[in-house]
Design an enzyme around this catalytic site. Structure first.
Site, PDB file in Angstrom:
ATOM      1  N   ASP A  89      35.444  35.771  43.763  1.00 27.70           N
ATOM      2  CA  ASP A  89      35.846  36.791  44.723  1.00 27.70           C
ATOM      3  C   ASP A  89      35.975  38.148  44.020  1.00 27.70           C
ATOM      4  O   ASP A  89      35.022  38.611  43.404  1.00 27.70           O
ATOM      5  CB  ASP A  89      37.138  36.340  45.419  1.00 27.70           C
ATOM      6  CG  ASP A  89      37.577  37.235  46.555  1.00 27.70           C
ATOM      7  OD1 ASP A  89      36.948  37.189  47.625  1.00 27.70           O
ATOM      8  OD2 ASP A  89      38.554  37.983  46.358  1.00 27.70           O
ATOM      9  N   TYR A 128      40.814  46.902  47.631  1.00 34.77           N
ATOM     10  CA  TYR A 128      39.977  47.193  48.799  1.00 34.77           C
ATOM     11  C   TYR A 128      39.992  48.679  49.137  1.00 34.77           C
ATOM     12  O   TYR A 128      38.971  49.244  49.540  1.00 34.77           O
ATOM     13  CB  TYR A 128      40.464  46.389  50.005  1.00 34.77           C
ATOM     14  CG  TYR A 128      40.243  44.915  49.863  1.00 34.77           C
ATOM     15  CD1 TYR A 128      39.034  44.334  50.230  1.00 34.77           C
ATOM     16  CD2 TYR A 128      41.238  44.092  49.335  1.00 34.77           C
ATOM     17  CE1 TYR A 128      38.820  42.967  50.098  1.00 34.77           C
ATOM     18  CE2 TYR A 128      41.032  42.727  49.198  1.00 34.77           C
ATOM     19  CZ  TYR A 128      39.825  42.174  49.577  1.00 34.77           C
ATOM     20  OH  TYR A 128      39.616  40.831  49.433  1.00 34.77           O
ATOM     21  N   HIS A 184      35.679  29.159  50.878  1.00 36.61           N
ATOM     22  CA  HIS A 184      35.623  30.319  49.996  1.00 36.61           C
ATOM     23  C   HIS A 184      35.963  30.024  48.536  1.00 36.61           C
ATOM     24  O   HIS A 184      35.578  30.796  47.661  1.00 36.61           O
ATOM     25  CB  HIS A 184      36.579  31.387  50.537  1.00 36.61           C
ATOM     26  CG  HIS A 184      36.595  32.661  49.770  1.00 36.61           C
ATOM     27  ND1 HIS A 184      35.461  33.426  49.564  1.00 36.61           N
ATOM     28  CD2 HIS A 184      37.614  33.325  49.144  1.00 36.61           C
ATOM     29  CE1 HIS A 184      35.777  34.501  48.851  1.00 36.61           C
ATOM     30  NE2 HIS A 184      37.064  34.455  48.585  1.00 36.61           N
TER      31      HIS A 184
END
Length: 289
Positions: free
Chosen positions: A97, A204, A267
């Site tokens: 990730d 982010y 994920h």
């Protein structure tokens, strides 16, 4: 396992380590922390010096102020200095990730640090940019980034004992049987560390490709087009965040590539199917090049 702190790039990063030998460095993603790798650390500490770090902003590592403290160039410098502070010039780099995004960038800016690369559900920077531009499904799957960039998103994610994150990650994991109540408590404790969630979401807020409509047309400029070191990608094909088409065309950017697609896995394959993943990793690492 032994734990400690190292000072790199003006921050103190918490790490956990075990074993002796060649350095195997683990980089977690959102919303995890070092513990995300405990199955792999138990297995590979038999043969390697395994180190799993809490990346800046996470768990009990330092949480510097300001979105600019989480720019990609700074995150990459953290990893370079981590490798050096453990007395090495290169390592086997294992990442997932957001940790994978940092690892890919390191691989295409300072490849000499990466002897072998093992990636979990972290799209390649070139193919991800392509998919964001050309694939409406990937743009839709990535819309959550806009929510995470909101100034109040960290507060919302922590409401009701981090209910939204639990619904996203730990509750499905408990239903499938690969996470325990104890595991969930460890994650909640890490999320609740002072300023942790705000810092985690600053990753982010610092990215340069959202909103997609404004940014994806800009060409991605990295010093290298081809990564030469052996690379293993383990990919859960039921990952809601990333379209499987991110794997298409990777041979144009990676010279020595092995891909394992895990059917029905979400994920975090290393969490969900650790024994299968560990065998894939061991086969890759023991392959004679």
């Amino acid at each position: 396992m032994n734990e400690g702190y190292v000072k790199v790039n003006d921050v103190n990063l918490h790490y956990v380590t075990e074993g002796e030998g060649e350095l195997m460095l683990f980089l977690h993603g959102f919303p995890y922390f070092w513990y995300n790798w405990h199955h792999q650390m138990e297995e590979f500490s038999k043969d390697y010096r395994v180190v799993a770090v809490d990346m800046r902003g996470y768990n009990v590592s330092d949480k510097p102020e300001g979105i600019s403290s989480y720019d990609m160039s700074i995150l990459v410098e953290d990893v370079k200095q981590l490798i050096e502070v453990f007395g090495e010039k290169e390592c086997i780099l294992v990442a997932h990730d957001w940790g994978g995004a940092v690892a890919w960038t390191l691989a295409y800016t300072a490849p000499e640090y990466v002897k072998k690369l093992i990636m979990f559900d972290a799209p390649h920077p070139y193919t991800f940019r392509r998919e964001l531009e050309e694939n409406p499904g990937q743009r839709e799957a990535s819309r959550y980034m806009g929510y995470f960039q909101r100034a109040d998103s960290h507060e919302a994610l922590l409401e009701n004992n981090a209910e939204r994150l639990r619904k996203m990650m730990t509750i499905p994991g408990k239903k499938k049987g690969y996470l325990s109540e104890e595991d969930e408590e460890k994650y909640i404790e890490a999320w609740m560390q002072p300023d942790a969630m705000k810092s985690m979401l600053n990753y982010y807020r610092a990215i340069s490709f959202y909103p997609f409509e404004e940014h994806v047309q800009k060409p991605l400029e990295l010093p290298y087009q081809m990564f030469e070191s052996p690379t293993l990608i383990i990919w859960g094909d039921a990952d809601p965040a990333f379209e499987n088409s991110n794997l298409d065309g990777l041979e144009d950017y990676i010279r020595d590539l092995t891909i394992h697609r895990m059917e029905g896995v979400s994920h975090a394959p290393h969490h969900e199917k650790p024994h299968v993943v560990n065998q894939y990793m061991r086969n890759f690492l023991e392959k004679k090049n």
